[in-house]
Design a protein around this motif. Structure first.
Motif, PDB file in Angstrom:
ATOM      1  N   ARG A 192       0.824  -1.214   0.000  1.00 58.33           N
ATOM      2  CA  ARG A 192       0.000   0.000   0.000  1.00 58.33           C
ATOM      3  C   ARG A 192       0.857   1.263   0.000  1.00 58.33           C
ATOM      4  N   LEU A 193       1.981   1.215   0.705  1.00 57.71           N
ATOM      5  CA  LEU A 193       2.902   2.348   0.734  1.00 57.71           C
ATOM      6  C   LEU A 193       3.443   2.615  -0.672  1.00 57.71           C
ATOM      7  N   ASP A 194       3.868   1.572  -1.340  1.00 62.11           N
ATOM      8  CA  ASP A 194       4.384   1.676  -2.700  1.00 62.11           C
ATOM      9  C   ASP A 194       3.304   2.196  -3.644  1.00 62.11           C
ATOM     10  N   PHE A 195       2.102   1.696  -3.485  1.00 65.76           N
ATOM     11  CA  PHE A 195       0.963   2.118  -4.325  1.00 65.76           C
ATOM     12  C   PHE A 195       0.711   3.620  -4.186  1.00 65.76           C
ATOM     13  N   HIS A 196       0.635   4.097  -2.946  1.00 63.41           N
ATOM     14  CA  HIS A 196       0.323   5.516  -2.717  1.00 63.41           C
ATOM     15  C   HIS A 196       1.449   6.427  -3.178  1.00 63.41           C
ATOM     16  N   LEU A 197       2.688   5.989  -3.026  1.00 59.53           N
ATOM     17  CA  LEU A 197       3.809   6.802  -3.497  1.00 59.53           C
ATOM     18  C   LEU A 197       3.780   6.938  -5.019  1.00 59.53           C
ATOM     19  N   LYS A 198       3.397   5.858  -5.700  1.00 57.76           N
ATOM     20  CA  LYS A 198       3.263   5.923  -7.165  1.00 57.76           C
ATOM     21  C   LYS A 198       2.166   6.904  -7.575  1.00 57.76           C
ATOM     22  N   GLU A 199       1.070   6.911  -6.792  1.00 57.22           N
ATOM     23  CA  GLU A 199      -0.037   7.827  -7.081  1.00 57.22           C
ATOM     24  C   GLU A 199       0.351   9.285  -6.840  1.00 57.22           C
ATOM     25  N   LEU A 200       1.173   9.504  -5.811  1.00 58.84           N
ATOM     26  CA  LEU A 200       1.538  10.861  -5.403  1.00 58.84           C
ATOM     27  C   LEU A 200       2.658  11.459  -6.247  1.00 58.84           C
ATOM     28  N   ASN A 201       3.527  10.596  -6.814  1.00 60.15           N
ATOM     29  CA  ASN A 201       4.736  11.088  -7.461  1.00 60.15           C
ATOM     30  C   ASN A 201       4.983  10.334  -8.766  1.00 60.15           C
ATOM     31  N   ASP A 202       4.808  11.027  -9.882  1.00 62.86           N
ATOM     32  CA  ASP A 202       4.961  10.406 -11.206  1.00 62.86           C
ATOM     33  C   ASP A 202       6.385   9.910 -11.441  1.00 62.86           C
ATOM     34  N   ASP A 203       7.380  10.691 -10.967  1.00 67.10           N
ATOM     35  CA  ASP A 203       8.783  10.290 -11.165  1.00 67.10           C
ATOM     36  C   ASP A 203       9.071   8.977 -10.435  1.00 67.10           C
ATOM     37  N   TYR A 204       8.520   8.861  -9.227  1.00 68.66           N
ATOM     38  CA  TYR A 204       8.687   7.630  -8.450  1.00 68.66           C
ATOM     39  C   TYR A 204       8.068   6.447  -9.206  1.00 68.66           C
ATOM     40  N   ALA A 205       6.872   6.653  -9.744  1.00 67.03           N
ATOM     41  CA  ALA A 205       6.181   5.584 -10.479  1.00 67.03           C
ATOM     42  C   ALA A 205       7.010   5.104 -11.668  1.00 67.03           C
ATOM     43  N   VAL A 206       7.613   6.066 -12.371  1.00 72.30           N
ATOM     44  CA  VAL A 206       8.441   5.714 -13.538  1.00 72.30           C
ATOM     45  C   VAL A 206       9.656   4.904 -13.095  1.00 72.30           C
ATOM     46  N   GLU A 207      10.340   5.371 -12.043  1.00 70.88           N
ATOM     47  CA  GLU A 207      11.571   4.698 -11.597  1.00 70.88           C
ATOM     48  C   GLU A 207      11.313   3.330 -10.966  1.00 70.88           C
ATOM     49  N   ARG A 208      10.097   3.104 -10.437  1.00 73.58           N
ATOM     50  CA  ARG A 208       9.771   1.787  -9.870  1.00 73.58           C
ATOM     51  C   ARG A 208       9.717   0.711 -10.956  1.00 73.58           C
ATOM     52  N   SER A 209       9.555   1.141 -12.194  1.00 71.34           N
ATOM     53  CA  SER A 209       9.580   0.172 -13.297  1.00 71.34           C
ATOM     54  C   SER A 209      10.934   0.169 -13.987  1.00 71.34           C
ATOM     55  N   ALA A 210      11.882   0.944 -13.424  1.00 67.36           N
ATOM     56  CA  ALA A 210      13.215   1.035 -14.036  1.00 67.36           C
ATOM     57  C   ALA A 210      14.297   0.758 -12.999  1.00 67.36           C
ATOM     58  N   ALA A 211      14.955   1.819 -12.500  1.00 75.45           N
ATOM     59  CA  ALA A 211      16.145   1.641 -11.651  1.00 75.45           C
ATOM     60  C   ALA A 211      15.832   1.386 -10.173  1.00 75.45           C
ATOM     61  N   LEU A 212      14.635   1.809  -9.720  1.00 77.10           N
ATOM     62  CA  LEU A 212      14.278   1.615  -8.308  1.00 77.10           C
ATOM     63  C   LEU A 212      13.571   0.259  -8.179  1.00 77.10           C
ATOM     64  N   LYS A 213      14.384  -0.796  -7.971  1.00 77.10           N
ATOM     65  CA  LYS A 213      13.899  -2.157  -8.135  1.00 77.10           C
ATOM     66  C   LYS A 213      13.123  -2.711  -6.949  1.00 77.10           C
ATOM     67  N   GLU A 214      13.323  -2.171  -5.742  1.00 77.33           N
ATOM     68  CA  GLU A 214      12.683  -2.804  -4.588  1.00 77.33           C
ATOM     69  C   GLU A 214      12.328  -1.781  -3.517  1.00 77.33           C
ATOM     70  N   VAL A 215      11.294  -2.110  -2.759  1.00 78.80           N
ATOM     71  CA  VAL A 215      10.926  -1.368  -1.547  1.00 78.80           C
ATOM     72  C   VAL A 215      10.970  -2.360  -0.395  1.00 78.80           C
ATOM     73  N   ILE A 216      11.792  -2.061   0.606  1.00 82.10           N
ATOM     74  CA  ILE A 216      11.943  -2.935   1.776  1.00 82.10           C
ATOM     75  C   ILE A 216      11.304  -2.233   2.967  1.00 82.10           C
ATOM     76  N   VAL A 217      10.468  -2.949   3.707  1.00 79.68           N
ATOM     77  CA  VAL A 217       9.802  -2.355   4.868  1.00 79.68           C
ATOM     78  C   VAL A 217      10.084  -3.189   6.106  1.00 79.68           C
ATOM     79  N   ASP A 218      10.591  -2.545   7.151  1.00 83.27           N
ATOM     80  CA  ASP A 218      10.765  -3.175   8.467  1.00 83.27           C
ATOM     81  C   ASP A 218       9.947  -2.406   9.479  1.00 83.27           C
ATOM     82  N   VAL A 219       9.305  -3.125  10.395  1.00 80.37           N
ATOM     83  CA  VAL A 219       8.440  -2.508  11.402  1.00 80.37           C
ATOM     84  C   VAL A 219       9.032  -2.727  12.788  1.00 80.37           C
TER      85      VAL A 219
END
Length: 358
Positions: A289-316
């Motif tokens: 959900r965090l990744d989803f909302h960041l893609k919605e909020l930021n077009d550049d982030y959405a583009v890079e998630r399909s390119a150089a930004l390969k992973e999102v790691i979450v620790d709680v």
């Protein structure tokens, strides 16, 4: 008013201390009767002792307005409620109507904060720095703050882009600046201040965006060095705060603290999120959900998630871990905030601390 100690340190020809402590020490005499926790408690240097004294005295006071940094005010209210066995803070402070905050975005704290209240209150944001009082929220239901343009501060605005700033957030020598009559709505600027106190074209480090040029109203979107752009994702603290707020509402959890770091991932990059909550949470769903909302909020982030930004790691982690780290750095108290972006040496110190905790 919950802030730093009013007991200042003498350094040769001058005294120094926390801005909030200096303010409290300088209150006019006629206001002393209305102000809590009062001179004696405000002088206390040990933060834990100060909170404990306030907790014990809380039932003796009739509080209408609270002023302070969100994280520490929330901790204080939780302590008061637990110590006096209350359902909410309005049981002892029925006239509490207003919370004045600043220093960090209130959005990530809002859900957890409102659980401590018996009814809705007004929230007023201020933009106060050691260099001067910069802006205030002019209307209760408008999130923007109005710049103070008649109080001894001259502003210049530097577009926050690659032409004016290095990848590390350092301003370039030939950076272009604009005055208040030349700015544009919706564009991000770093602020330069010149003041009657002697600051000259000082880069305060905040990044703002004008939402109304006519009313000189702004929102703070981040810091010049607190952003992530490993590969062109241009992720601001404003994006992070909003995404955390949306996820917290969606999953019905209170995220009281968080930080994020950009790290290598194979030959490319990843974002590593450290989330602080005491609620039970599905880590996999939180990441999605965090990744989803960041893609919605930021077009550049959405583009890079399909390119150089390969992973999102979450620790709680439990929220206490974040405050324990602050304490280990000698940064407890009303003047200190947990960094939203970790880089270089600070990131190493944080990950080493987490390894020791485990």
């Amino acid at each position: 008013m919950i802030g730093g100690s009013t007991h200042l340190n003498k350094r040769g020809s001058y005294f120094e201390g926390d801005l909030s402590g200096i303010q409290a020490a300088g209150l006019p005499f006629w206001f002393q009767h209305f102000y809590k926790p009062g001179k004696k408690i405000a002088k206390t240097r040990d933060w834990e002792s100060k909170l404990n004294e306030i907790v014990k005295k809380a039932t003796d006071w009739n509080i209408g307005i609270i002023v302070g940094v969100p994280a520490w005010i929330q901790i204080l209210l939780e302590k008061i409620i637990a110590y006096h066995k209350l359902e909410n803070i309005h049981e002892i402070w029925p006239n509490l109507r207003v919370y004045v905050h600043g220093g960090v975005s209130f959005d990530p704290y809002r859900k957890g904060f409102e659980k401590l209240l018996g009814r809705p209150i007004y929230y007023i944001e201020t933009y106060l720095a050691s260099e001067g009082f910069l802006a205030y929220q002019a209307y209760p239901k408008r999130k923007a703050m109005r710049l103070v343009l008649n109080n001894g501060i001259f502003y210049e605005f530097v577009p926050f882009d690659d032409a004016n700033f290095s990848p590390n957030g350092e301003i370039k020598p030939d950076a272009e600046s604009f005055m208040i009559d030349e700015v544009e709505e919706g564009k991000e600027y770093a602020i330069l201040l010149s003041t009657c106190a002697g600051a000259w074209r000082y880069l305060i480090g905040d990044v703002i965006k004008f939402v109304s040029v006519e009313d000189a109203e702004i929102i703070i979107t981040g810091r010049t060095k607190h952003f992530l752009s490993l590969c062109g994702e241009h992720l601001s603290v404003d994006n992070m705060n909003k995404a955390i707020e949306l996820v917290a509402d969606e999953m019905n959890v209170a995220v009281k603290e968080f930080t994020v770091a950009g790290i290598p991932f194979g030959s490319l990059f990843a974002h590593h999120w450290f989330i602080g909550t005491d609620d039970k949470v599905d880590k996999k769903l939180l990441k999605e959900r965090l990744d989803f909302h960041l893609k919605e909020l930021n077009d550049d982030y959405a583009v890079e998630r399909s390119a150089a930004l390969k992973e999102v790691i979450v620790d709680v982690f439990p929220v206490k871990v974040f405050y324990d780290w602050m304490e280990s750095k000698g940064k407890t108290g009303g003047q200190n905030k947990f960094p939203r972006v970790m880089k270089s040496a600070t990131l190493d110190q944080w990950t080493n601390f987490l390894a020791e905790q485990r």
